[in-house]
Scaffold this motif. Sequence first.
Motif, mmCIF file in Angstrom:
data_model
loop_
_atom_site.group_PDB
_atom_site.id
_atom_site.type_symbol
_atom_site.label_atom_id
_atom_site.label_comp_id
_atom_site.label_asym_id
_atom_site.label_seq_id
_atom_site.Cartn_x
_atom_site.Cartn_y
_atom_site.Cartn_z
ATOM 1 N N ARG A 173 0.836 -1.201 0.000
ATOM 2 C CA ARG A 173 0.000 0.000 0.000
ATOM 3 C C ARG A 173 0.875 1.257 0.000
ATOM 4 O O ARG A 173 1.858 1.330 0.713
ATOM 5 C CB ARG A 173 -0.878 -0.019 1.255
ATOM 6 N N TRP A 174 0.481 2.216 -0.837
ATOM 7 C CA TRP A 174 1.149 3.526 -0.811
ATOM 8 C C TRP A 174 0.459 4.421 0.203
ATOM 9 O O TRP A 174 -0.764 4.497 0.223
ATOM 10 C CB TRP A 174 1.082 4.198 -2.178
ATOM 11 N N ILE A 175 1.250 5.131 1.004
ATOM 12 C CA ILE A 175 0.661 6.130 1.894
ATOM 13 C C ILE A 175 1.408 7.452 1.717
ATOM 14 O O ILE A 175 2.606 7.471 1.455
ATOM 15 C CB ILE A 175 0.662 5.681 3.381
ATOM 16 N N PHE A 176 0.648 8.541 1.862
ATOM 17 C CA PHE A 176 1.182 9.857 1.527
ATOM 18 C C PHE A 176 1.102 10.805 2.724
ATOM 19 O O PHE A 176 0.062 10.922 3.355
ATOM 20 C CB PHE A 176 0.407 10.465 0.350
ATOM 21 N N SER A 177 2.217 11.493 2.980
ATOM 22 C CA SER A 177 2.255 12.410 4.116
ATOM 23 C C SER A 177 1.341 13.612 3.889
ATOM 24 O O SER A 177 0.676 14.091 4.795
ATOM 25 C CB SER A 177 3.688 12.884 4.329
ATOM 26 N N LYS A 178 1.310 14.109 2.651
ATOM 27 C CA LYS A 178 0.510 15.313 2.382
ATOM 28 C C LYS A 178 -0.935 15.011 2.007
ATOM 29 O O LYS A 178 -1.756 15.911 1.975
ATOM 30 C CB LYS A 178 1.164 16.131 1.262
ATOM 31 N N ALA A 218 -5.901 11.397 3.088
ATOM 32 C CA ALA A 218 -7.194 10.809 2.719
ATOM 33 C C ALA A 218 -7.062 9.855 1.534
ATOM 34 O O ALA A 218 -7.898 8.983 1.337
ATOM 35 C CB ALA A 218 -8.192 11.917 2.382
ATOM 36 N N PHE A 219 -5.984 10.033 0.751
ATOM 37 C CA PHE A 219 -5.813 9.191 -0.426
ATOM 38 C C PHE A 219 -5.381 7.795 -0.002
ATOM 39 O O PHE A 219 -4.389 7.631 0.696
ATOM 40 C CB PHE A 219 -4.767 9.809 -1.349
ATOM 41 N N SER A 220 -6.142 6.785 -0.398
ATOM 42 C CA SER A 220 -5.803 5.454 0.062
ATOM 43 C C SER A 220 -6.020 4.426 -1.033
ATOM 44 O O SER A 220 -6.997 4.470 -1.774
ATOM 45 C CB SER A 220 -6.653 5.102 1.281
ATOM 46 N N THR A 221 -5.080 3.476 -1.109
ATOM 47 C CA THR A 221 -5.211 2.381 -2.066
ATOM 48 C C THR A 221 -5.552 1.086 -1.332
ATOM 49 O O THR A 221 -5.251 -0.001 -1.790
ATOM 50 C CB THR A 221 -3.888 2.188 -2.834
ATOM 51 N N ALA A 222 -6.181 1.244 -0.143
ATOM 52 C CA ALA A 222 -6.354 0.101 0.747
ATOM 53 C C ALA A 222 -7.258 -0.977 0.165
ATOM 54 O O ALA A 222 -8.284 -0.682 -0.429
ATOM 55 C CB ALA A 222 -6.904 0.575 2.082
ATOM 56 N N ASP A 224 -7.466 -4.019 2.381
ATOM 57 C CA ASP A 224 -7.928 -4.466 3.689
ATOM 58 C C ASP A 224 -8.405 -3.246 4.474
ATOM 59 O O ASP A 224 -7.603 -2.470 4.980
ATOM 60 C CB ASP A 224 -6.770 -5.153 4.424
ATOM 61 N N ALA A 225 -9.716 -3.042 4.556
ATOM 62 C CA ALA A 225 -10.256 -1.835 5.189
ATOM 63 C C ALA A 225 -10.171 -1.907 6.708
ATOM 64 O O ALA A 225 -10.486 -0.950 7.400
ATOM 65 C CB ALA A 225 -11.702 -1.623 4.764
ATOM 66 N N ASN A 226 -9.747 -3.064 7.220
ATOM 67 C CA ASN A 226 -9.662 -3.222 8.680
ATOM 68 C C ASN A 226 -8.478 -2.472 9.279
ATOM 69 O O ASN A 226 -8.457 -2.195 10.467
ATOM 70 C CB ASN A 226 -9.577 -4.709 9.015
ATOM 71 N N ILE A 227 -7.476 -2.163 8.441
ATOM 72 C CA ILE A 227 -6.306 -1.456 8.970
ATOM 73 C C ILE A 227 -6.108 -0.141 8.213
ATOM 74 O O ILE A 227 -6.070 -0.108 6.989
ATOM 75 C CB ILE A 227 -5.033 -2.357 8.950
ATOM 76 N N GLU A 228 -6.019 0.928 9.016
ATOM 77 C CA GLU A 228 -5.796 2.258 8.435
ATOM 78 C C GLU A 228 -4.423 2.750 8.835
ATOM 79 O O GLU A 228 -4.009 2.584 9.984
ATOM 80 C CB GLU A 228 -6.846 3.240 8.969
ATOM 81 N N LEU A 229 -3.749 3.344 7.881
ATOM 82 C CA LEU A 229 -2.409 3.874 8.158
ATOM 83 C C LEU A 229 -2.370 5.362 7.826
ATOM 84 O O LEU A 229 -2.826 5.776 6.773
ATOM 85 C CB LEU A 229 -1.353 3.162 7.294
ATOM 86 N N ALA A 230 -1.850 6.147 8.763
ATOM 87 C CA ALA A 230 -1.645 7.566 8.484
ATOM 88 C C ALA A 230 -0.146 7.853 8.582
ATOM 89 O O ALA A 230 0.482 7.567 9.596
ATOM 90 C CB ALA A 230 -2.417 8.421 9.473
ATOM 91 N N TYR A 231 0.401 8.414 7.508
ATOM 92 C CA TYR A 231 1.845 8.600 7.428
ATOM 93 C C TYR A 231 2.195 10.061 7.642
ATOM 94 O O TYR A 231 1.548 10.963 7.106
ATOM 95 C CB TYR A 231 2.313 8.122 6.052
ATOM 96 N N LYS A 232 3.233 10.286 8.466
ATOM 97 C CA LYS A 232 3.740 11.635 8.662
ATOM 98 C C LYS A 232 5.242 11.618 8.442
ATOM 99 O O LYS A 232 5.954 10.841 9.084
ATOM 100 C CB LYS A 232 3.413 12.095 10.084
ATOM 101 N N TRP A 233 5.690 12.445 7.513
ATOM 102 C CA TRP A 233 7.123 12.536 7.275
ATOM 103 C C TRP A 233 7.748 13.373 8.389
ATOM 104 O O TRP A 233 7.247 14.452 8.712
ATOM 105 C CB TRP A 233 7.373 13.184 5.910
ATOM 106 N N LEU A 234 8.816 12.842 9.015
ATOM 107 C CA LEU A 234 9.335 13.481 10.224
ATOM 108 C C LEU A 234 10.625 14.275 10.019
ATOM 109 O O LEU A 234 11.213 14.754 10.976
ATOM 110 C CB LEU A 234 9.598 12.440 11.316
ATOM 111 N N GLY A 235 11.059 14.374 8.790
ATOM 112 C CA GLY A 235 12.287 15.135 8.572
ATOM 113 C C GLY A 235 12.095 16.569 9.023
ATOM 114 O O GLY A 235 11.002 17.095 9.002
ATOM 115 N N SER A 236 13.193 17.221 9.472
ATOM 116 C CA SER A 236 13.041 18.627 9.833
ATOM 117 C C SER A 236 14.149 19.432 9.177
ATOM 118 O O SER A 236 15.217 18.912 8.868
ATOM 119 C CB SER A 236 13.049 18.814 11.341
ATOM 120 N N ILE A 237 13.846 20.694 8.990
ATOM 121 C CA ILE A 237 14.766 21.525 8.232
ATOM 122 C C ILE A 237 15.993 21.874 9.043
ATOM 123 O O ILE A 237 15.910 22.295 10.190
ATOM 124 C CB ILE A 237 14.022 22.774 7.736
ATOM 125 N N LYS A 238 17.146 21.638 8.439
ATOM 126 C CA LYS A 238 18.399 21.906 9.124
ATOM 127 C C LYS A 238 18.846 23.327 8.820
ATOM 128 O O LYS A 238 19.292 24.046 9.691
ATOM 129 C CB LYS A 238 19.445 20.905 8.639
#
Lengths: 262, 347
Positions: free
Chosen positions: B235-240, B243-247, B249-263
């Motif tokens: 499954r592809w998940i997008f930080s931005k 709501a966009f999902s290619t799921a 298996d609807a039983n599991i939801e994934l929310a992705y947050k990119w954690l990089g920070s600006i140096k």
Amino acid sequence: MNLTLINLSLGAYVLACILYFVYINFKSSLCAKAASLVFVLGFVFNTVAVAQRWHVSGHPPFVNLYESLVFFAWSIVLVYLIAEFAYKFKVLGAAASLLAVLCLGYASLLDRTIQPLLPALQSNWIVIHVITYFLGYGSVTVAFAASVIYLAISKKKSQDNLAGRLDTLSYRLIAFAFPFLTVGLTTGAVWANIAWGSYWSWDPKETWSLITWLIYALYLHARIVRGWQGRKAAYLSVIGFLAVLFTFVGVNFFLSGLHSYT
Amino acid sequence: MPDKAIKFFSSVKLAIFLLTVIIIASIIGTFIPQGIAPLEYIQRYGRQGYGLLSFLGLTDVYHSWWFILFLMLLAINLLVCSLNRIRMKKGRLSLIITHLSILIILSGGIVSAVFGQRGVMALYEGETGDSFTAAGNRQVGLGFGVRLDDFMLEWYDLDKHQIAVYVKDRDARKTVEVRQDGFYPIEGTDYSVRVLRYVPDFYLDEKKEAKTRSEVPDNPALLVRILKGEQSEDRWIFSKFPAFSTARDANIELAYKWLGSIKDFKSRLTVVEGGKDVLTRTIEVNHPLKFKGYSFYQSNYNPEELRWTGLQVVKDPGVGLVYAGFILLNIGIVVIFYANPELKQKL
């Protein structure tokens, strides 16, 4: 920061606090000696914890609230221990160690992950700006403790001698702090000018640090020139500390501005 | 000056009064928002409230006539006190230096306010600017040009991601920090997640294959393999685009947050004068470019448009006075309090 070191430090401060209280209530000189020893030991752990965090994170360890509180505890204890050894006066030990326990205790509830340094904080000015400020804040915090105890006992005739010593100690701690507050304030302005091109922009954090400085300037003038002593001076010292507290944490909770870290 | 006036202006009572007023005014100024749009004031305090605030100068306390008047009175107070001490040959040099240093700082502040120029300048890569925008949308010429050669954005850690997992049938929520190629069992559920691929700037090419436009994390996406017993789903998940999902298996939801920070964000600038490149510097926060009295500070960038930079441009002839005042103030106060034998006396 290494959890064990912080816990050892916190444990030592708690033990020191208990021993100082026993000393005050039972006048046990053995307890007094043990209290000082344990307090120094806790301070050593605290120092190593700060040094280790600095080493591991690769930047000065005062860039978030957790790190600031650990360093604040360190500053309070350092200033208190200097005063204790200089004046052979241990009555404040219970209050100073209690404040250190509160700082480390609160810190232990916070997020302790090492965070990367924001662009604005990547400067050597952080070292002198923050260290001088914390030594100044540590010193006025101990002065605040002395003033509060003074206010509590100054009406009792039997405690006249002790009250007088607390009053004097509070004043000396503020006098000791004032140069640090001045270096902290002015280096902050220089740093702001280097980072943003303006040495003063009336940002809430800037303004509150100036307010704090002015309150202590007022205290010193009132005390030295106008002869304010005792309760009047003690109230002013309490007000000054409340301003420090607001500058340190209050501004971030209630007001918004440039200084949005720690 | 008549004796009465000297006596009035050299009294510490006056100093204490003025300090108290300045402290209280400063406090008020931090609780009432300063210099925001009139409409915002009206929303907060109502039309009448706003009228009162602006009449009293409370919408810009620190530049109001009365605040400046109190600062001036304090300055006169400091000056008369210091002159009085010099005239009467009493008092220590450190005290006089300390009090005069504050006058120097205040006069530096006046020089900054009257003769200082400041504004902003925005440049695209390759563009040369020869003026900046000051307050009131006024264009001020520099007398030379500044070209943006390159804008650079640096991150601390590109491969650092957080996935919030929600498993419906167990009503279990877990947050895991993941990296590329890592394998993460989700506690309290039968699921585990393997991170197959990280793409900083996701797009689908004409063959419907996932590609990245650049190494800039404009559209961070993760390809994860969700494993449950024998079942497996990629499954592809997008930080931005949570709501966009290619799921499947609807039983599991994934929310992705990119954690990089600006140096860091940096601009390579070249000063152009008389058609020639004179000087090239890379600036960043804490490292401005200085040329002919002007300083160029890295102040802004646009995460959506990385060929653009925002600069703060300042020419402030008051800084020298202010810094000189700072140095004298620090020396004076250190001498007053640390050369003080009183501190060393017994309690």
